[in-house]
Design an enzyme around this catalytic site. Structure first.
Site, PDB file in Angstrom:
ATOM      1  N   HIS A 172      51.573  67.808  -4.727  1.00 26.86           N
ATOM      2  CA  HIS A 172      51.171  68.155  -3.233  1.00 26.86           C
ATOM      3  C   HIS A 172      49.912  67.017  -3.016  1.00 26.86           C
ATOM      4  CE1 HIS A 172      49.791  69.576   0.451  1.00 26.86           C
ATOM      5  NE2 HIS A 172      48.739  70.297  -0.204  1.00 26.86           N
ATOM      6  N   CYS A 197      51.301  74.939   1.931  1.00 27.92           N
ATOM      7  CA  CYS A 197      51.620  73.889   1.228  1.00 27.92           C
ATOM      8  C   CYS A 197      52.557  73.700   0.155  1.00 27.92           C
ATOM      9  CB  CYS A 197      50.407  72.939   0.817  1.00 27.92           C
ATOM     10  SG  CYS A 197      49.081  72.993   2.116  1.00 27.92           S
ATOM     11  N   ASN A 224      47.011  65.270   4.640  1.00 28.94           N
ATOM     12  CA  ASN A 224      47.636  66.464   4.163  1.00 28.94           C
ATOM     13  C   ASN A 224      48.663  66.837   5.016  1.00 28.94           C
ATOM     14  OD1 ASN A 224      48.581  68.793   3.108  1.00 28.94           O
ATOM     15  ND2 ASN A 224      46.438  69.708   2.543  1.00 28.94           N
TER      16      ASN A 224
END
Length: 361
Positions: free
Chosen positions: A247, A110, A277
């Site tokens: 994020h 990520c 996500n």
């Protein structure tokens, strides 16, 4: 001296949407349960490979910057879910956009997009490159065991991209910090890779595993720590930060992070409700959405931070330039999709649920 400025941006999100209510048709969950714990309402399921989403996002970013693929010096594609390991899919994007430069993939999960932006900005500041395309693209639905609620509700597919260009005007990427916490590498992982026994069918049942509590704790520490470091490096006070693009892993993590850093919540951009996500794609998608909503304005000081499997973490500080609208637009779009999200994931759902039924029999 050259400074690395964001001059183009674009995203690509598959049309098929999987809602929380859709998930509730085959697992023990509810829309309220997912929303209150994650902030997620829906996510997108891709009918195409990661490289196609990346290529479409790239074409939009190039158009926004007003440049052609042939002008690029480098392509960096951040992904943990490429179509192929050999060759890298940056080369596929390169072919699709008519570029003739160096191109490679990176996997920092990520945090991958910010890793790529940091590297690209350094190459520009050192005068090695002048125009770099950075892409974050993921098809994480490929890794999901749909019988495991703790991960199946979290992830979605999508891609985002930016163009960084050299400019003598001070600003752009002011500084960045990267780190990895190897002690936590086991708490967020998938067993896909050469460690698999390719002759054992059981090895094909790879999936994302997560220790939610440990990820929550380490994520906040990692992002807060690196954010503080990059602010100190850039001689910037937290009160001088106008906008934060974190994020998008979990809304609770974002809320806790900004509270701990004493950042007003209204300064933090949150769009996880619509996408889930998307790993390396969350931040470039968020940049596109923030621009379209008028949340990013000329001259803003923007802090961005991320964490991911590894456990990687990254933070970056930038000064946005004068332009917040695209120079040109692109008509690039994904191949048509003729199935719903539920229809696309049904084979995987049936497979994993049947394994649960057989184990309980």
């Amino acid at each position: 001296m050259q400074y690395a400025h964001i001059t183009g941006w674009g995203k690509s999100v598959p049309p098929a949407t999987l809602t929380n209510d859709d998930l509730a048709t085959f697992m023990d969950t509810t829309d309220e349960w997912i929303k209150t714990r994650t902030g997620i309402s829906k996510r997108n399921i891709s009918h195409v490979n990661t490289s196609e989403m990346a290529s479409v996002a790239a074409k939009h970013a190039l158009a926004a910057a007003g440049i052609d693929g042939s002008e690029l010096d480098l392509i960096i594609l951040a992904t943990a879910s490429p179509d192929t390991l050999i060759p890298n899919i940056a080369s596929t994007v390169q072919a699709n956009i008519g570029a003739t430069c160096a191109a490679f993939d990176i996997n920092a999960a990520c945090s991958g997009f910010l890793y790529g932006v940091g590297l690209a900005s350094s190459l520009i500041k050192s005068c090695q490159n002048k125009k770099v395309l950075i892409i974050g693209a993921e098809r994480l639905s490929f890794y999901l065991d749909w019988s495991r609620r703790e991960t199946a509700v979290l992830f979605g597919d999508g891609a985002g991209a930016i163009v960084l260009e050299a400019n003598e005007t001070p600003g752009g990427i002011l500084g960045y910090e990267l780190n990895n916490d190897p002690e936590g590498r086991h708490i967020l992982q998938s067993n896909f890779g050469t460690q698999m026994d390719r002759f054992d069918n059981e090895s094909l049942d790879f999936y994302i595993h997560i220790n939610g509590q440990e990820v929550f704790k380490r994520a906040i520490h990692g992002m807060a720590n690196l954010s503080a470091k990059v602010l100190e490096k850039c001689n910037t006070n937290i009160d001088d930060v106008d906008f934060v693009i974190p994020h998008q892993a979990n809304e609770r993590i974002i809320d806790t992070l900004v509270s701990r850093m004493k950042i007003p919540k209204e300064k933090a951009f949150v769009n996880i409700a619509d996408y889930g996500n998307t790993s390396a794609a969350t931040i470039p998608i968020a940049i596109c959405d923030a621009l379209s909503q008028g949340r990013i304005v000329a001259g803003q000081t923007i802090l961005s931070c991320a964490f991911g499997a590894g456990l990687t973490s990254a933070a970056l500080l930038l000064k946005w330039g004068e332009r917040t609208t695209a120079i040109h637009t692109s008509d690039a779009e994904l191949s048509p999709c003729d199935k719903t999200a539920l229809e696309m994931i049904k084979p995987a759902v049936d497979h994993f649920l049947s394994k649960v039924d057989n184990s309980e029999a």
